[in-house]
Design a protein around this motif. Structure first.
Motif, PDB file in Angstrom:
ATOM      1  N   UNK A   2      -1.874  -3.196   7.590  1.00 40.23           N
ATOM      2  CA  UNK A   2      -0.841  -4.219   7.516  1.00 40.23           C
ATOM      3  C   UNK A   2       0.518  -3.660   7.131  1.00 40.23           C
ATOM      4  N   UNK A   3       0.552  -2.387   6.726  1.00 43.54           N
ATOM      5  CA  UNK A   3       1.795  -1.657   6.463  1.00 43.54           C
ATOM      6  C   UNK A   3       2.659  -2.350   5.416  1.00 43.54           C
ATOM      7  N   UNK A   4       2.053  -2.676   4.284  1.00 40.25           N
ATOM      8  CA  UNK A   4       2.777  -3.343   3.190  1.00 40.25           C
ATOM      9  C   UNK A   4       3.014  -2.415   2.011  1.00 40.25           C
ATOM     10  N   UNK A   5       2.780  -1.118   2.205  1.00 36.07           N
ATOM     11  CA  UNK A   5       2.922  -0.155   1.107  1.00 36.07           C
ATOM     12  C   UNK A   5       4.054   0.834   1.365  1.00 36.07           C
ATOM     13  N   UNK A   6       5.135   0.320   1.898  1.00 39.39           N
ATOM     14  CA  UNK A   6       6.351   1.130   2.105  1.00 39.39           C
ATOM     15  C   UNK A   6       6.073   2.365   2.963  1.00 39.39           C
ATOM     16  N   UNK A   7       5.288   2.174   4.011  1.00 33.67           N
ATOM     17  CA  UNK A   7       5.021   3.239   4.954  1.00 33.67           C
ATOM     18  C   UNK A   7       3.921   4.201   4.564  1.00 33.67           C
ATOM     19  N   UNK A   8       3.296   4.000   3.399  1.00 39.64           N
ATOM     20  CA  UNK A   8       2.236   4.895   2.938  1.00 39.64           C
ATOM     21  C   UNK A   8       0.866   4.459   3.470  1.00 39.64           C
ATOM     22  N   UNK A   9       0.024   5.426   3.716  1.00 43.22           N
ATOM     23  CA  UNK A   9      -1.410   5.179   3.840  1.00 43.22           C
ATOM     24  C   UNK A   9      -2.011   5.264   2.437  1.00 43.22           C
ATOM     25  N   UNK A  10      -3.103   4.539   2.219  1.00 42.97           N
ATOM     26  CA  UNK A  10      -3.696   4.449   0.881  1.00 42.97           C
ATOM     27  C   UNK A  10      -5.058   5.136   0.866  1.00 42.97           C
TER      28      UNK A  10
END
Length: 224
Positions: free
Chosen positions: A152-160
């Motif tokens: 959903x790309x809600x982490x400022x462009x980061x993968x988690x």
């Protein structure tokens, strides 16, 4: 202007995530309603226990109104309007993303967050809120044959990356080399809170931010 509020947890026990849970409860507010989605767990027989567990975590923190949905089938975006927060639980990341995309909730959840309401992702729930879920490929099987692995790309462009251990470093660097994405790695005793434009480390241990050039530890309370 409303401010996005998202909590990402690395997948530990209630004791491990207590600080994150407390912050999330403050975002929800004592009069707020929380929606719990345990749908990443394919074992539906455990759902009754899941509701008991989430209640045991958040009711002591003042959240009395907790509703659990066992499925997204037939659910509409309008039904989210009565909730102040949504908690997305752990399980199989590929299954979770498939269910979100097939139901339209991959669009509804970002819209929900854009209204200033709060999202919590635990383990698989955290991964799907990132940019790409293949950070779960070493721990989850893709039995649903999910091809589109964009989150959903809600982490400022980061993968988690969740359940992080130092032994994972070579896998993380391989992932970055292949997909050219920065990674936020969360241990079971750490997490990250996103408030507006800020990402802040929370929990008992630092979170790790990886790029193709370096690995940087971010201590609890510090901004990424």
């Amino acid at each position: 202007m409303t401010e996005t509020r998202i909590m990402l947890a690395g997948g530990g026990t209630g004791e491990d995530s207590h600080q994150l849970d407390r912050i999330f409860a403050s975002w929800t507010g004592r009069s707020g309603r929380m929606l719990y989605l345990p749908i990443a767990n394919p074992d539906t027989a455990t759902y009754a226990g899941a509701l008991e567990w989430i209640s045991s975590v958040f009711r002591p923190l003042g959240i009395e109104q907790i509703e659990m949905w066992e499925s997204l089938e037939g659910r509409a975006a309008e039904e989210l309007e009565s909730f102040e927060s949504i908690y997305i639980g752990g399980g199989n990341t590929f299954l979770l993303l498939t269910l979100l995309k097939s139901s339209g909730f991959d669009q509804y959840l970002p819209e929900f967050a854009a209204q200033g309401k709060s999202l919590y992702g635990g383990s698989a729930g955290a991964i799907v809120l990132g940019r790409n879920i293949l950070t779960a490929a070493h721990i989850d099987r893709n039995d649903v044959a999910q091809v589109d692995t964009r989150g959903l790309d809600l982490a400022k462009g980061h993968a988690i990356w969740v359940h992080y251990r130092e032994e994972d470093d070579p896998l993380i660097y391989d992932y970055i080399h292949k997909y050219a994405l920065p990674v936020l790695a969360l241990s079971e005793r750490s997490g990250a809170g996103i408030e507006g434009d800020r990402i802040i480390a929370w929990g008992h241990e630092p979170i790790m931010r990886f790029t193709h050039k370096r690995k940087r530890a971010v201590a609890p309370g510090e901004q990424v």
